[in-house]
Design a protein around this motif. Structure first.
Motif, PDB file in Angstrom:
ATOM      1  N   VAL A 119       0.851  -1.184   0.000  1.00  0.00           N
ATOM      2  CA  VAL A 119       0.000   0.000   0.000  1.00  0.00           C
ATOM      3  C   VAL A 119       0.889   1.238   0.000  1.00  0.00           C
ATOM      4  O   VAL A 119       1.709   1.421   0.909  1.00  0.00           O
ATOM      5  CB  VAL A 119      -0.938   0.013   1.222  1.00  0.00           C
ATOM      6  CG1 VAL A 119      -1.750   1.311   1.261  1.00  0.00           C
ATOM      7  CG2 VAL A 119      -1.854  -1.203   1.206  1.00  0.00           C
ATOM      8  N   GLY A 126      -6.199   2.038   1.612  1.00  0.00           N
ATOM      9  CA  GLY A 126      -5.425   1.017   0.918  1.00  0.00           C
ATOM     10  C   GLY A 126      -5.491  -0.318   1.620  1.00  0.00           C
ATOM     11  O   GLY A 126      -5.610  -1.377   0.980  1.00  0.00           O
ATOM     12  N   ILE A 167      -1.036  -1.375  -4.399  1.00  0.00           N
ATOM     13  CA  ILE A 167      -2.145  -0.433  -4.385  1.00  0.00           C
ATOM     14  C   ILE A 167      -1.596   0.960  -4.133  1.00  0.00           C
ATOM     15  O   ILE A 167      -1.023   1.225  -3.072  1.00  0.00           O
ATOM     16  CB  ILE A 167      -3.175  -0.791  -3.297  1.00  0.00           C
ATOM     17  CG1 ILE A 167      -3.698  -2.215  -3.509  1.00  0.00           C
ATOM     18  CG2 ILE A 167      -4.316   0.214  -3.282  1.00  0.00           C
ATOM     19  CD1 ILE A 167      -4.556  -2.722  -2.361  1.00  0.00           C
ATOM     20  N   GLN A 205      -5.385   7.740   3.517  1.00  0.00           N
ATOM     21  CA  GLN A 205      -4.938   6.955   2.359  1.00  0.00           C
ATOM     22  C   GLN A 205      -4.457   5.574   2.771  1.00  0.00           C
ATOM     23  O   GLN A 205      -4.762   4.567   2.114  1.00  0.00           O
ATOM     24  CB  GLN A 205      -3.836   7.728   1.630  1.00  0.00           C
ATOM     25  CG  GLN A 205      -4.338   8.993   0.936  1.00  0.00           C
ATOM     26  CD  GLN A 205      -3.210   9.863   0.431  1.00  0.00           C
ATOM     27  OE1 GLN A 205      -2.906  10.900   1.018  1.00  0.00           O
ATOM     28  NE2 GLN A 205      -2.574   9.447  -0.657  1.00  0.00           N
ATOM     29  N   VAL A 256      -2.567   4.647  -3.447  1.00  0.00           N
ATOM     30  CA  VAL A 256      -3.727   5.408  -2.995  1.00  0.00           C
ATOM     31  C   VAL A 256      -3.437   6.887  -3.233  1.00  0.00           C
ATOM     32  O   VAL A 256      -2.627   7.493  -2.523  1.00  0.00           O
ATOM     33  CB  VAL A 256      -4.027   5.142  -1.507  1.00  0.00           C
ATOM     34  CG1 VAL A 256      -5.358   5.786  -1.126  1.00  0.00           C
ATOM     35  CG2 VAL A 256      -4.048   3.649  -1.215  1.00  0.00           C
TER      36      VAL A 256
END
Length: 228
Positions: free
Chosen positions: A5, A70, A35, A66, A37
């Protein structure tokens, strides 16, 4: 496997190197998904992330918000939280794989280093590592590798405008003790741009004063207003 993340806001300068360090482990099967974000970037961050095959989700700006978003979107049993201006050294995946075979009631951070050489950046990163070892308060720049089970047990990242990393670590160590934080020898090489811009001494003093105020009870909202 790991879900990585990465909170991002106008991070196009360092984001490619950050993502590139994840490609090999993804090919080898250790990293299941990445991911990114995005908190409303106006640069090419989202396009860069998409070009690397990362999943991009959008939220309001704020690293705590964020990170939490995530984590909620992640699908793996392990989570790696990583700043967009941080690049992991080549040996990170080997160390992570070994760590993940151990006690799942522990989290791991990496050894901090800046992308500049010289006395000042080495002194600051050395001080940060001393703080990590003695006080168990790592910087968010050091990354955080944690099992989904432990992350959920601690309550996840708070929806905070600042100090989201310190807030999470304090809850983790309060519940599981100081041994819940392990330092891995692989390096998290982070940008020194803020220190170069503000001056190393001024930036260290500002960060330290902000942390002290937080530990003494100041709200993250008040700290964010002063920090900006």
């Amino acid at each position: 496997m790991i879900s990585v993340v990465i909170p991002c806001l106008n991070g196009e300068t360092r984001l490619p190197a950050c993502l590139d360090a994840l490609v090999g482990p993804a090919v080898e099967g250790l990293v299941r998904e990445v991911i990114v974000v995005d908190g409303g970037s106006t640069d090419q961050s989202a396009l860069i992330a998409d070009g690397f095959g990362a999943r991009v989700i959008e939220t309001e700006p704020g690293r705590g918000t964020q990170l939490r978003a995530g984590a909620e979107a992640a699908k793996s049993d392990w989570l790696l939280f990583l700043h967009a201006d941080t690049v992991l050294s080549d040996d990170w995946a080997k160390g992570a794989a070994i760590f993940m075979r151990g006690d799942q009631d522990r989290a791991a951070v990496f050894t901090l280093r800046f992308d500049r050489s010289g006395f000042a950046p080495n002194f600051v990163s050395g001080g940060a590592m001393l703080r990590t070892r003695l006080l168990k308060l790592p910087y968010g720049d050091q990354g955080l590798l944690i099992s989904r089970r432990l992350y959920d047990a601690v309550g996840g990242f708070g929806d905070l405008p600042l100090m989201e990393d310190a807030d999470f670590i304090r809850r983790l160590t309060k519940r599981y003790g100081r041994r819940a934080i392990e330092i891995m020898p692989a390096q998290a090489i982070t940008s020194a741009a803020r220190y170069e811009r503000d001056g190393y001494i001024k930036r260290v003093l500002k960060n330290s004063f902000t942390l002290l105020r937080y530990l003494l009870g100041a709200s993250p909202e008040a700290l964010k207003k002063n920090y900006d």
